[in-house]
Design an enzyme around this catalytic site. Sequence first.
Site, short mmCIF file in Angstrom:
data_model
loop_
_atom_site.label_atom_id
_atom_site.label_comp_id
_atom_site.label_asym_id
_atom_site.label_seq_id
_atom_site.Cartn_x
_atom_site.Cartn_y
_atom_site.Cartn_z
CG HIS A 72 55.21 49.67 84.27
ND1 HIS A 72 56.13 48.70 84.53
CD2 HIS A 72 54.00 49.13 84.59
CE1 HIS A 72 55.53 47.61 85.00
NE2 HIS A 72 54.24 47.85 85.03
CE1 TYR A 200 65.61 46.30 80.64
CE2 TYR A 200 64.34 47.86 81.95
CZ TYR A 200 64.52 47.14 80.78
OH TYR A 200 63.62 47.26 79.75
N PRO A 292 67.73 43.24 73.05
CG PRO A 292 67.15 41.29 74.18
CD PRO A 292 68.11 41.82 73.17
CE LYS A 296 64.03 52.60 73.00
NZ LYS A 296 62.91 53.45 73.30
CE1 TYR A 383 63.43 50.58 79.13
CE2 TYR A 383 61.30 51.54 79.66
CZ TYR A 383 62.12 50.44 79.56
OH TYR A 383 61.65 49.19 79.89
#
Length: 389
Positions: A72, A200, A292, A296, A383
């Site tokens: 991704h 998200y 979560p 990570k 990220y």
Amino acid sequence: MRTQVAIIGAGPAGLLLGALLHRSGIDNVVVEQRSADYVLGRIRAGVLEQVAVDLLDEAGVGARLHAEGLPHDGVNLSFGGQRHRIDLHALTGKRVVVYGQTEVTRDLMDHRRSLGRPTVYEADQVAVHGFDGDKPWVTFVKDAQVQRIDADFIAGCDGFHGVCRASVPAGAITEHEKVYPFGWLGLLADVPPVNHELIYGHTERGFMLASMRSATRSRFYLQCPLTDRVEDWSDDAFYDEFARRLPPDAAARLVRGPALEKSIAPLRSFVAEPLRFGRLFLAGDAGHIVPPTGAKGLNLAASDVGLLSRALAEFYGGSPAGIDTYSQRALARIWKAERFSWWFTQLMHRFPENGSFGERMQQAELAYLVQSESAQQAMAENYVGLPLA
Ligand code: FAD
Ligand code: DHB
């Protein structure tokens, strides 16, 4: 039984450590309290950073991940009915790979079996002893017999509720903890993803995350009160609520299908310091927990055991420098991931106790993030994660 490193826990941390130690010619035994099927049945993380992919490659277990994992290049944030893409690859030159923790664990288990390295599943009353001296040992009960493994070192890879951290004298360890006042309700189903990348979402009804495992399997999450019970959430109730929290274009693509798994996970930030106690090391969730949101947990477990395996290889090569600095080096990475996971959790969830001012600050922060290239760059760098060295 005698080995060089006794590894407690056959989650991703323990199994990856075993594979990396094997590559360095270091003998190891894994002791796990559950059955292999139980370990594989736990549905957890889904996003791998480059550091985890590299370590799985180094361990010789990357083939299926490269064939079936989904690279991704971006993630999406949705709020106020809008969707904004963070272009991870353009901002950092890196990407993440969507590949379930279950599959990572399965690959590691298959690899270990093919090597003939021993794993004791369904070990009861696991206990660690003598790690303040130089001859530690592990005991457990298997098939009604007490068994003992003598080792040079013990690696505590036994998760947050494990026995290793609990065996450290209280005065030798400091624990830092924040518990969040909500959980994540997760649903796994054989339905196509609502979007080709993760979404998200921050909404007035709470957080949502649309993730996936493949082109035909989705993983969806909803922020929920800690008092909720899974049994109270029918599949229909889940999908109804999920559709309300999705941005409209994605909601229009939502396909419903029976849940293969549904569970509620509490959210917590936790760090134990240090991570070494004589000849006992903590790695993965045994030493720290992240909420979560930043994906990570699994990646930190991998980077911990990457550092630990190198430290132990150095030790057997004649230098104690690696094991002496393991805790400090691992904690430096861990605190960075803790900060990011805490920040992203605060940004994306609903905190009614913070009132309307708190909510407007979240909206303002989200608006700032999607307007500021430098803020997106910082988010993207966190990220995709840091290299190990
Ligand atoms: P674990 O996977 O917990 O493995 C520890 C192993 O030790 C287990 O197999 C356990 O059975 C065994 N064990 C425990 N006690 C003993 C004992 N006394 N003796 C022997 N063995 C023992 N991360 C994300 O990034 N995204 C997510 O969506 C996400 N969801 C999660 C949901 C839940 C319910 C949990 C608990 C974690 C979730 N995580 C998630 C975090 C991520 O899955 C963990 O960070 C990762 O599993 C850590 O791997 P580990 O090997 O350190 O620990
Ligand atoms: C998944 C879980 C996460 O916590 C996350 O941040 C992204 C994806 C998942 O299970 O797919």
